[in-house]
Every structure is written in structure tokens, then in C-alpha cells.
Scaffold this motif. Structure first.
Motif, short mmCIF file in Angstrom:
data_model
loop_
_atom_site.label_atom_id
_atom_site.label_comp_id
_atom_site.label_asym_id
_atom_site.label_seq_id
_atom_site.Cartn_x
_atom_site.Cartn_y
_atom_site.Cartn_z
N ASP A 9 -16.40 -1.68 -31.89
CA ASP A 9 -17.62 -2.35 -32.71
C ASP A 9 -17.02 -3.61 -33.10
O ASP A 9 -15.87 -3.76 -33.76
CB ASP A 9 -18.07 -1.61 -33.82
CG ASP A 9 -19.50 -1.97 -34.05
OD1 ASP A 9 -19.54 -3.09 -34.39
OD2 ASP A 9 -20.43 -1.43 -33.98
N ASP A 10 -17.51 -4.63 -33.11
CA ASP A 10 -17.14 -6.15 -33.63
C ASP A 10 -17.38 -6.18 -35.10
O ASP A 10 -16.75 -7.20 -35.56
CB ASP A 10 -17.95 -7.08 -32.88
CG ASP A 10 -19.34 -7.12 -33.01
OD1 ASP A 10 -20.08 -6.25 -33.30
OD2 ASP A 10 -19.80 -8.41 -32.80
N GLU A 11 -18.01 -5.32 -35.76
CA GLU A 11 -18.23 -5.33 -37.30
C GLU A 11 -17.12 -4.51 -37.86
O GLU A 11 -17.19 -3.15 -37.70
CB GLU A 11 -19.70 -4.78 -37.52
CG GLU A 11 -20.60 -5.71 -36.96
CD GLU A 11 -22.14 -5.41 -37.44
OE1 GLU A 11 -22.15 -4.83 -38.47
OE2 GLU A 11 -23.05 -5.58 -36.86
N VAL A 14 -18.71 -1.61 -39.80
CA VAL A 14 -19.31 -0.36 -38.92
C VAL A 14 -18.17 0.53 -38.66
O VAL A 14 -18.04 1.69 -38.81
CB VAL A 14 -19.98 -0.84 -37.84
CG1 VAL A 14 -20.47 0.44 -36.78
CG2 VAL A 14 -21.13 -1.64 -38.32
N ARG A 15 -16.95 -0.06 -38.31
CA ARG A 15 -15.88 0.83 -37.68
C ARG A 15 -15.40 1.58 -39.09
O ARG A 15 -15.00 2.71 -38.66
CB ARG A 15 -14.86 0.00 -37.30
CG ARG A 15 -15.15 -0.69 -35.98
CD ARG A 15 -13.92 -1.14 -35.19
NE ARG A 15 -13.12 -1.90 -35.80
CZ ARG A 15 -13.00 -3.32 -36.12
NH1 ARG A 15 -14.00 -3.91 -35.46
NH2 ARG A 15 -12.17 -3.91 -36.78
N ASP A 55 -20.05 -0.08 -29.53
CA ASP A 55 -21.51 -0.89 -29.88
C ASP A 55 -22.17 -1.33 -28.49
O ASP A 55 -21.07 -1.60 -27.55
CB ASP A 55 -20.89 -1.87 -30.65
CG ASP A 55 -22.10 -2.64 -31.28
OD1 ASP A 55 -23.24 -2.47 -31.05
OD2 ASP A 55 -21.78 -3.81 -31.67
N MET A 58 -21.72 -6.83 -27.83
CA MET A 58 -20.42 -7.35 -28.41
C MET A 58 -20.20 -8.76 -27.78
O MET A 58 -20.77 -8.97 -26.70
CB MET A 58 -19.23 -6.33 -28.17
CG MET A 58 -19.40 -5.21 -28.93
SD MET A 58 -18.02 -3.83 -28.53
CE MET A 58 -18.45 -3.07 -26.96
N THR A 84 -25.81 1.83 -31.50
CA THR A 84 -26.81 0.73 -31.43
C THR A 84 -27.59 0.62 -32.78
O THR A 84 -27.48 1.58 -33.68
CB THR A 84 -27.71 0.71 -30.23
OG1 THR A 84 -29.03 0.08 -30.32
CG2 THR A 84 -28.52 2.23 -30.62
N LYS A 106 -26.86 3.06 -35.80
CA LYS A 106 -25.78 2.75 -36.86
C LYS A 106 -26.41 3.19 -38.24
O LYS A 106 -25.67 3.31 -38.97
CB LYS A 106 -25.75 1.31 -36.91
CG LYS A 106 -24.97 0.84 -35.63
CD LYS A 106 -24.46 -0.67 -35.79
CE LYS A 106 -23.93 -1.10 -34.56
NZ LYS A 106 -23.63 -2.61 -34.59
#
Length: 220
Positions: A9-11, A14-15, A55, A58, A84, A106
């Protein structure tokens, strides 16, 4: 052995949130992280995770293309769980069509996240069957139907295999199907394996998508 998970995930938040939830479980281990789908293939080959939680959107390589790339190039690929923001999203349906094994919101509660990882890793039931049905109803029309019908016609499912596929679309597990049909669980596993092989499906999620898109069962 714990279920091993790769987070993509690019956040970072979130990770971090997913890691905290999953690593609180004794039977789940997060073995790595990536910020984009472009990094997935080398990490999958290096870490050999059981599940990739990825995700769907991305910046460099999205979850749809990353899913296709993993399934195309990695021998014995992991299960792929798309993460998502929006449940009713065409990107999610395209990821499922590309070969993802399920999806996770998410905003899901910790217990739902853990359940999703365990269920996808086991591969014996369909994750969120009602949501998959809704996605198929909304996004499953079009050119894909002709190809799906051809796949189903070539499969020549037996009457019992067709019955098992119908129950799979409803999200029943192997044990639940066995109870419904009054047969043994091993017998159901054999029927499910035969259905997947005849449809050329990687798992029951792809078999269910084919069932909906071919008109074998109505998604509405």
C-alpha cells in the motif's frame, strides 16, 4: 505454521494499521511491506508469502496489474487480497477478474481483517459473497459474457458439479456444502477441484465470477 502476509500500500499509515492488527494474532506473520505494486514480484519471490494484501490503487503499478503480473510470472503464486477504500468499485471487480482471491475494505474492523486473511489463505470459502454478487451485477455485463459462456460450455459440468458451483456462488464452505448435499467433506473437495479444473479457474472466486458472467447463475 503461521499464515505469512506481504502488505502492499502506498500509505504508510494503512500498512502500519494492518501490520498492528495482523501481528496481534499468533497464527499470522507479516513478513514484508511495499509501497507500490511495482515492488511486489521480487518481494513475493524472496519472501514467499501465503497472502498478499494489496491496495487496488497505487501510483506506479496498481493492484490489478500487479495481480496479473504475479499470477503470470510467479510459480505457485500467493493468494491475493485486494485492499480498497470503496466496496462498490469497478477496480475491485477488475482485480477479482484478474485473479485476486478476495477484497477487504480499509475501514474494516480488526476482526474482519483477520477473518479475511485466514479465509483467503484457507481457500475453502468465498469472501463476502453478497458483495461479489453485487459487483458482478453492476460490472459483469459486456464482452466478458461471451467468453465466460464459452468456458462454461466447454467445461461440461456434471449435474453434481453444477450443483456444487451454485452453492459456491452463495459463499458456502466445503463443510457447509457437504452438509447441504449430505455427503462427506472430501467428496465436496473432489467436486470443487473438478469444477475449478474444468473452468480453468485458479480458485473458487474465479469460478464464481465465471458462473455470474456466463449467466449460469444470476448475480442480481
Amino acid at each position: 505454521m503461521p499464515v505469512t502476509v506481504l502488505l502492499v500500500d502506498d500509505e504508510p499509515l494503512v500498512r502500519a494499521g494492518l501490520r498492528a492488527v495482523l501481528e496481534a494474532q499468533s497464527d499470522i506473520e507479516v513478513v514484508g511491506e511495499a509501497a507500490d505494486g511495482a515492488a511486489v514480484i521480487p518481494l513475493v519471490r524472496q519472501l514467499r508469502p501465503d497472502v498478499v494484501a494489496m491496495d487496488v490503487r497505487m501510483p506506479l503499478l496498481d493492484g490489478i496489474e500487479a495481480t496479473r503480473a504475479v499470477l503470470r510470472t510467479v510459480a505457485d503464486p500467493p493468494k491475493i487480497l485486494v485492499v480498497t477504500t470503496f466496496e462498490n468499485d469497478e477496480y475491485v471487480y477488475e482485480a477479482l477478474r484478474a485473479g485476486a482471491d478476495g477484497f477487504l475494505l480499509k475501514r474494516a474492523r480488526p476482526a474482519e481483517i483477520v477473518h479475511a486473511v485466514r479465509l483467503v489463505a484457507a481457500g475453502e470459502s468465498l469472501l463476502f459473497p453478497a458483495s461479489v454478487r453485487q459487483l458482478a451485477a453492476q460490472y459483469g455485463d459486456g464482452s466478458g459474457n461471451r467468453a465466460a459462456r464459452a468456458v462454461l460450455e466447454r467445461a461440461r459440468l456434471t449435474e453434481r458439479e453444477a450443483e456444487v458451483l451454485r452453492l459456491m456462488t452463495r459463499g458456502l464452505s466445503n463443510a457447509e456444502i457437504a452438509d447441504r448435499l449430505v455427503v462427506g467433506t472430501e467428496t465436496v473437495k473432489s467436486h470443487v477441484s473438478a469444477v475449478l479444473a474444468k473452468l480453468g479457474a485458479r480458485d473458487r472466486t474465479q469460478a464464481v465470477i465465471t458462473a455470474y458472467e456466463s449467466g449460469f447463475v444470476a448475480p442480481g
